[in-house]
Design an enzyme around this catalytic site. Structure first.
Site, short mmCIF file in Angstrom:
data_model
loop_
_atom_site.label_atom_id
_atom_site.label_comp_id
_atom_site.label_asym_id
_atom_site.label_seq_id
_atom_site.Cartn_x
_atom_site.Cartn_y
_atom_site.Cartn_z
CD GLU A 195 -3.03 -1.04 2.21
OE1 GLU A 195 -2.95 -0.12 3.06
OE2 GLU A 195 -3.95 -1.87 2.22
CE LYS A 319 -10.88 -3.31 3.26
NZ LYS A 319 -10.03 -4.48 3.64
#
Length: 394
Positions: A195, A319
């Protein structure tokens, strides 16, 4: 003309881009992918010989392309998403794959906004205000499945509470750069994880000290949080955390003591195994920090309903690709808002430049936080879009 094409995410893994031409513009929608995934998520792709197979999703689309194209004539998101569910005929999109479903679902939203000459956020929220923008949780240091080090905790997240999102993004970046500078000074080798967060082969306590030192040097009233992702180091009823095994009761005490000591930790995500609703509730009862469920809920309204009844958490991670369609996601967000539970909309570790979640964060109103990294292009694509939205609103 509606079609799909194979794109690649930030890990270089193939994913699905759904696209169309609308009023001379090409509109795209790209599905992300997670590495630290909850077992209750929809299937990303159909399973062939025990392995998710993106080719089967392309095959499914080709076989049903005509009816999918016709479905874009629907007016409402719920109609289109119900069509996808009926086309797949399974509760977890095991025939078409959840990533094909969410790519098409997001594309439908973008097409409808374009047809009204609106940005997605204003299509969903016709009168947006500055306080509709979320606060960014910035992943500045990482361990767990996203990194190649010995730290079990997956994310160390910095948080600021300035009025403007542009200021909050900048301060998160400042903390990130302060950590880099400190590691350079101490001559500790470091890199970046999936990330874009900094990663180094140090202990959990060393990482805590590193983040807190960077915050202190910045001189702002910074807070921070953790994504523990505890399911990744849970086995046979025990949590193996830095060479020590904890029972669930012991691990509740561990985190309770930790939060008493570290007052600036205001957010803890997935501190326990993904089915441990009662452990989440016990810790949330003991602390003022936001305990957040990700793998616990997987954006699934039915699982979240259990958590609401048990008072497991005061926050839920959202999500879109965990649940397959925007309509399913909307139901979960509405349930959270009804029960005064904070929503944290989130990227995945395998990301693209698709910025849909930035628009959802503003468009749905009441999304309090966005978790989408700190530095790296595919993360900043969302944050920069929010900065632009902020400018358009103001």
């Amino acid at each position: 003309m509606f079609d799909i094409i194979k794109f690649f995410d930030s890990r270089g893994t193939p994913t699905i881009c759904a696209y169309t031409k609308c009023k001379s513009d090409i509109i795209t929608s790209v599905a992300p992918a997670g590495k630290s995934t909850g077992s209750h998520e929809v299937l990303t792709y159909p399973i062939i010989k025990g392995i998710p197979n993106i080719g089967q999703s392309f095959k499914f689309f080709k076989q049903n392309k005509k009816s999918i194209e016709q479905a874009f004539a629907f007016e409402e998101q719920e109609e289109f998403d119900s069509f996808l569910e009926e086309l797949d005929e399974t509760p977890n999109f095991s025939d078409m794959g959840g990533n094909l479903a969410i790519a098409l679902s997001m594309l439908f939203l973008k097409v409808k906004a374009k047809e009204q000459n609106k940005q997605v956020f204003e299509y969903l929220n016709p009168k947006p205000k500055l306080n509709d923008l979320p606060k960014p949780l910035g992943n500045c240091f990482g361990g767990g499945l996203h990194s190649n080090n010995k730290i079990p905790v997956q994310e160390f997240l910095v948080l600021h509470n300035k009025k403007l999102i542009s200021d909050n993004v900048k301060l998160n970046i400042d903390v990130y750069k302060a950590i880099e500078k400190d590691l350079h000074k101490r001559k500790i080798f470091f890199g970046k994880n999936d990330e874009g967060a900094i990663t180094a082969n140090i202990t959990f306590n060393d990482a805590i000290n590193l983040v807190e030192d960077a915050i202190d040097k910045l001189g702002e009233k910074s807070k921070y949080g953790l994504d523990v992702a505890a399911s990744s180091f849970y086995a046979k009823g025990k949590y193996e955390f830095e060479n020590k095994k904890y029972s669930e009761k012991e691990f509740i005490s561990f985190w309770n003591d930790f939060l008493k000591k570290h007052k600036d930790v205001v957010y803890v995500e997935d501190p326990f195994f993904e089915d441990s609703f009662d452990a989440f509730a016990e810790l949330q009862k003991k602390t003022k920090a936001l305990i957040c469920g990700d793998d616990l809920y997987t954006t699934n309204k039915d699982r979240f309903t259990i958590g609401v009844k048990k008072k497991s958490t005061k926050a839920i991670l959202i999500k879109p690709n965990q649940i397959g369609t925007l309509s399913r996601m909307y139901e979960t967000v509405k349930l959270a808002q009804k029960n005064d539970i904070d929503c944290v909309i989130s990227h995945r570790s395998g990301e693209t430049s698709d910025n849909t979640i930035a628009h959802l964060a503003v468009g749905l109103k009441g999304i309090k936080y966005i978790k989408t990294g700190t530095i790296s292009g595919e993360r900043l694509a969302k944050l920069n879009e929010l900065i632009l939205i902020e400018k358009l609103i103001s």
